[in-house]
Design a protein around this motif. Sequence first.
Motif, PDB file in Angstrom:
ATOM      1  N   LEU A 322       0.813  -1.225   0.000  1.00 26.08           N
ATOM      2  CA  LEU A 322       0.000   0.000   0.000  1.00 26.08           C
ATOM      3  C   LEU A 322       0.842   1.268   0.000  1.00 26.08           C
ATOM      4  CD1 LEU A 322      -2.892  -0.649   2.554  1.00 26.08           C
ATOM      5  CD2 LEU A 322      -3.101  -0.370   0.085  1.00 26.08           C
ATOM      6  N   GLY A 323       2.065   1.189   0.536  1.00 20.90           N
ATOM      7  CA  GLY A 323       2.878   2.390   0.638  1.00 20.90           C
ATOM      8  C   GLY A 323       4.316   2.040   0.944  1.00 20.90           C
ATOM      9  N   ASN A 324       5.198   3.014   0.742  1.00 21.64           N
ATOM     10  CA  ASN A 324       6.600   2.854   1.116  1.00 21.64           C
ATOM     11  C   ASN A 324       7.246   4.227   1.232  1.00 21.64           C
ATOM     12  OD1 ASN A 324       7.421   3.679  -1.539  1.00 21.64           O
ATOM     13  ND2 ASN A 324       7.245   1.580  -2.264  1.00 21.64           N
ATOM     14  N   HIS A 325       8.560   4.244   1.415  1.00 26.96           N
ATOM     15  CA  HIS A 325       9.286   5.480   1.676  1.00 26.96           C
ATOM     16  C   HIS A 325       9.397   6.389   0.457  1.00 26.96           C
ATOM     17  CE1 HIS A 325      12.033   2.613  -0.041  1.00 26.96           C
ATOM     18  NE2 HIS A 325      12.883   3.579  -0.318  1.00 26.96           N
ATOM     19  N   ASP A 326       8.957   5.924  -0.701  1.00 25.54           N
ATOM     20  CA  ASP A 326       9.048   6.725  -1.924  1.00 25.54           C
ATOM     21  C   ASP A 326       7.709   7.283  -2.386  1.00 25.54           C
ATOM     22  OD1 ASP A 326      11.809   6.427  -2.288  1.00 25.54           O
ATOM     23  OD2 ASP A 326      11.564   4.514  -3.348  1.00 25.54           O
ATOM     24  N   GLN A 327       6.620   6.915  -1.715  1.00 22.88           N
ATOM     25  CA  GLN A 327       5.288   7.264  -2.207  1.00 22.88           C
ATOM     26  C   GLN A 327       4.466   7.995  -1.143  1.00 22.88           C
ATOM     27  OE1 GLN A 327       4.808   6.711  -5.333  1.00 22.88           O
ATOM     28  NE2 GLN A 327       6.582   5.378  -5.648  1.00 22.88           N
ATOM     29  N   LYS A 328       3.434   8.702  -1.592  1.00 21.25           N
ATOM     30  CA  LYS A 328       2.530   9.364  -0.652  1.00 21.25           C
ATOM     31  C   LYS A 328       1.900   8.315   0.263  1.00 21.25           C
ATOM     32  CE  LYS A 328       1.175  13.277  -3.575  1.00 21.25           C
ATOM     33  NZ  LYS A 328       0.059  13.926  -4.314  1.00 21.25           N
ATOM     34  N   ARG A 329       1.685   8.704   1.506  1.00 15.68           N
ATOM     35  CA  ARG A 329       1.063   7.781   2.450  1.00 15.68           C
ATOM     36  C   ARG A 329      -0.364   7.457   2.026  1.00 15.68           C
ATOM     37  NH1 ARG A 329       3.429   5.984   6.932  1.00 15.68           N
ATOM     38  NH2 ARG A 329       5.294   7.037   7.742  1.00 15.68           N
ATOM     39  N   ILE A 330      -0.787   6.242   2.360  1.00 12.06           N
ATOM     40  CA  ILE A 330      -2.110   5.782   1.945  1.00 12.06           C
ATOM     41  C   ILE A 330      -3.215   6.665   2.514  1.00 12.06           C
ATOM     42  CG2 ILE A 330      -2.126   4.066   3.827  1.00 12.06           C
ATOM     43  CD1 ILE A 330      -3.868   3.769   0.383  1.00 12.06           C
ATOM     44  N   ALA A 331      -3.093   7.153   3.758  1.00 13.27           N
ATOM     45  CA  ALA A 331      -4.134   7.993   4.341  1.00 13.27           C
ATOM     46  C   ALA A 331      -4.237   9.327   3.610  1.00 13.27           C
ATOM     47  CB  ALA A 331      -3.871   8.224   5.827  1.00 13.27           C
ATOM     48  N   THR A 332      -3.137   9.818   3.062  1.00 14.97           N
ATOM     49  CA  THR A 332      -3.174  11.039   2.258  1.00 14.97           C
ATOM     50  C   THR A 332      -3.874  10.783   0.940  1.00 14.97           C
ATOM     51  OG1 THR A 332      -1.178  11.969   3.255  1.00 14.97           O
ATOM     52  CG2 THR A 332      -1.719  12.716   1.040  1.00 14.97           C
ATOM     53  N   ARG A 333      -3.680   9.600   0.380  1.00 16.24           N
ATOM     54  CA  ARG A 333      -4.275   9.291  -0.921  1.00 16.24           C
ATOM     55  C   ARG A 333      -5.772   9.026  -0.830  1.00 16.24           C
ATOM     56  NH1 ARG A 333       0.111   5.484  -1.182  1.00 16.24           N
ATOM     57  NH2 ARG A 333      -1.327   3.772  -1.592  1.00 16.24           N
ATOM     58  N   VAL A 334      -6.217   8.375   0.262  1.00 14.82           N
ATOM     59  CA  VAL A 334      -7.615   7.923   0.288  1.00 14.82           C
ATOM     60  C   VAL A 334      -8.400   8.410   1.507  1.00 14.82           C
ATOM     61  CG1 VAL A 334      -6.982   5.886  -1.044  1.00 14.82           C
ATOM     62  CG2 VAL A 334      -7.123   5.721   1.449  1.00 14.82           C
ATOM     63  N   GLY A 351      -1.696 -13.596  -0.807  1.00 15.93           N
ATOM     64  CA  GLY A 351      -0.295 -13.262  -0.959  1.00 15.93           C
ATOM     65  C   GLY A 351       0.264 -12.514   0.235  1.00 15.93           C
ATOM     66  N   THR A 352       1.527 -12.145   0.129  1.00 14.74           N
ATOM     67  CA  THR A 352       2.258 -11.516   1.227  1.00 14.74           C
ATOM     68  C   THR A 352       1.999 -10.021   1.258  1.00 14.74           C
ATOM     69  OG1 THR A 352       4.006 -13.171   0.975  1.00 14.74           O
ATOM     70  CG2 THR A 352       4.545 -11.176   2.232  1.00 14.74           C
ATOM     71  N   PRO A 353       1.502  -9.491   2.384  1.00 19.14           N
ATOM     72  CA  PRO A 353       1.310  -8.042   2.503  1.00 19.14           C
ATOM     73  C   PRO A 353       2.531  -7.372   3.130  1.00 19.14           C
ATOM     74  CG  PRO A 353       0.128  -9.170   4.263  1.00 19.14           C
ATOM     75  CD  PRO A 353       0.910 -10.216   3.514  1.00 19.14           C
ATOM     76  N   THR A 354       2.833  -6.155   2.665  1.00 27.01           N
ATOM     77  CA  THR A 354       3.889  -5.341   3.270  1.00 27.01           C
ATOM     78  C   THR A 354       3.280  -4.050   3.787  1.00 27.01           C
ATOM     79  OG1 THR A 354       5.641  -6.246   1.875  1.00 27.01           O
ATOM     80  CG2 THR A 354       6.047  -4.102   2.868  1.00 27.01           C
ATOM     81  N   LEU A 355       3.527  -3.772   5.055  1.00 25.31           N
ATOM     82  CA  LEU A 355       2.975  -2.612   5.748  1.00 25.31           C
ATOM     83  C   LEU A 355       4.083  -1.600   6.000  1.00 25.31           C
ATOM     84  CD1 LEU A 355       0.812  -1.168   7.554  1.00 25.31           C
ATOM     85  CD2 LEU A 355       1.450  -2.753   9.376  1.00 25.31           C
ATOM     86  N   TYR A 356       3.837  -0.337   5.684  1.00 24.91           N
ATOM     87  CA  TYR A 356       4.824   0.727   5.888  1.00 24.91           C
ATOM     88  C   TYR A 356       4.630   1.352   7.265  1.00 24.91           C
ATOM     89  CZ  TYR A 356       7.502   5.007   4.793  1.00 24.91           C
ATOM     90  OH  TYR A 356       8.407   6.038   4.786  1.00 24.91           O
ATOM     91  N   TYR A 357       5.730   1.527   8.011  1.00 29.57           N
ATOM     92  CA  TYR A 357       5.646   2.047   9.369  1.00 29.57           C
ATOM     93  C   TYR A 357       4.773   3.319   9.402  1.00 29.57           C
ATOM     94  CZ  TYR A 357       8.354   6.337   8.919  1.00 29.57           C
ATOM     95  OH  TYR A 357       8.738   7.626   8.587  1.00 29.57           O
ATOM     96  N   GLY A 358       3.960   3.434  10.438  1.00 32.89           N
ATOM     97  CA  GLY A 358       3.123   4.614  10.600  1.00 32.89           C
ATOM     98  C   GLY A 358       1.785   4.517   9.905  1.00 32.89           C
TER      99      GLY A 358
END
Length: 533
Positions: A322-334, A351-358
């Motif tokens: 959903l997000g990472n250090h290079d992209q806008k945060r998901i809460a900002t997008r949606v 599949g495997t989910p990856t969660l970005y800190y915060g």
Amino acid sequence: MAETLWWQHGVVYQIYPRSFQDSDGDGIGDLAGIRQRLDHLCWLGVDAAWISPVFPSPMADFGYDVSDYCGIAPLFGSIADMDRLIGEAHERGLKVILDFVPNHSSDQHPWFLESRSSRDNPRRDWYIWRDPAPDGGPPNNWLANFGGSGWEFDPSTGQYYFHSFLKEQPDLNWRNPAVREAMYDALRFWLDRGVDGFRVDVIWLLVKDDQFRDNPPNPAWQPHEAGIGQLLQLYSADRPETLEVVEEMRAVLDAYPERVLIGEIYLPIERFVAYYGRDMKGAHLPFNFQLIFAAWNATQIARIVAEYEAALPEGGWPNWVLGNHDQKRIATRVGQAGARLAAMLLLTLRGTPTLYYGDELGLENVPIPPERAQDPWERNEPGLGLGRDPARTPMPWDGTERAGFTTGEPWLPLNHDHAARNVAAAKREPGSLLNLYRRLIALRRAEEALNRGEYRAAHAEGDVLVFERRSAAGDRLLVALNFGKAPARIPLPQDVTQARLLLSTVPAREEAVLRAELDLEGEEGVILALGRA
């Protein structure tokens, strides 16, 4: 979960080390700080911590310009600190994944200092050097991802070197077998210390065209977009030989039990799935970023999931981000309600989910005053909104002045609402997004249908995305996500006599047994157990 490996049924949590926890008061997070916060990861229920680069670096691009692949930057600690972090993580049942940056090094790496010292230095061919064009300019039209030409002239030797990013990040020549072996030795150095895998930075850029042909123009590029988009990266990225390199990396990891190779690949679906490799001998998980760029509606999400599932090669394990250090945060997008829906989507797809800190707090992009901007991309191409600092701000742990992150001045500003939006406060609120993530992860761990079960194709009913997950034993879970702001009603499957609510993104919703229809609030998601008494 004997049928799947940890990186298949587990949840990966990305840590940006500068911003997770500072242990020494300099305002910058470090390895000791991560170690202090391992219990947060255990409480949340994730299985692995992916740590962005912590190698020695001049920090021109905050660690993505490596000057020693077998060390730790003093800013973050020492080798002993990393060993202790790995050990304490393993004691808690957590895996540790390191960020590996093989496409380019720092221009201060000893290899490059040797390479640029003379044309006949033994390491000259470790990097990509070319003579000037007949007019004295760059050898071809290749661009750098952070703006401008990808070629930098070196007056002392009269040639240009190529850099896919900053001029301080010269690209290594992966066509040179000696480079490959040196990098594989670096992988082994960390594997021998107990690292459980690697996320490989810009893996699709590793090999360049051997004829150095000009990239063609991109007719779809618009002036308000990043400069790199002016050209189609036909000859400077995603070359066929790259897959050979990825398979060699995989072979290094396969000499160690249950290690994982994750590849960062910003390519269309039909291209990035090729990085699974021949006979599944490439990357275990070519990162799937489709949700980051998806239009946030049921129809488009259903289409993306269907296309991805159809494109996966036989035996290829899916993954979602959903997000990472290079992209806008998901809460900002949606938005905040959308972030709750996104959490349920991420943790229920196959599949495997990856969660970005915060993101578990619903952190939004933090506005960065121009005088505090750190990101070199923002400085190189100002005014385009390309800066990544807003998504890299410190983790707020409590409601104190510096949010429990540091006793000093944070390297980037804290979120303006950190007094209320922080881990301690969210833990106390049963209906918080943080507690929703924890419940979702626990449910995913408990339900075979979610952690390794079959996926039944999604479809959209108006604004509602609906799909099923099924276990080998026949347990059926239905996921329904209302992307609309208005309430919605959908029928349950015709062969279902009743359904029990397992979890809703709406805190106030009480458990209920449903018979024929499901009513959803605006931007509500639910997980139902079908056909259970």
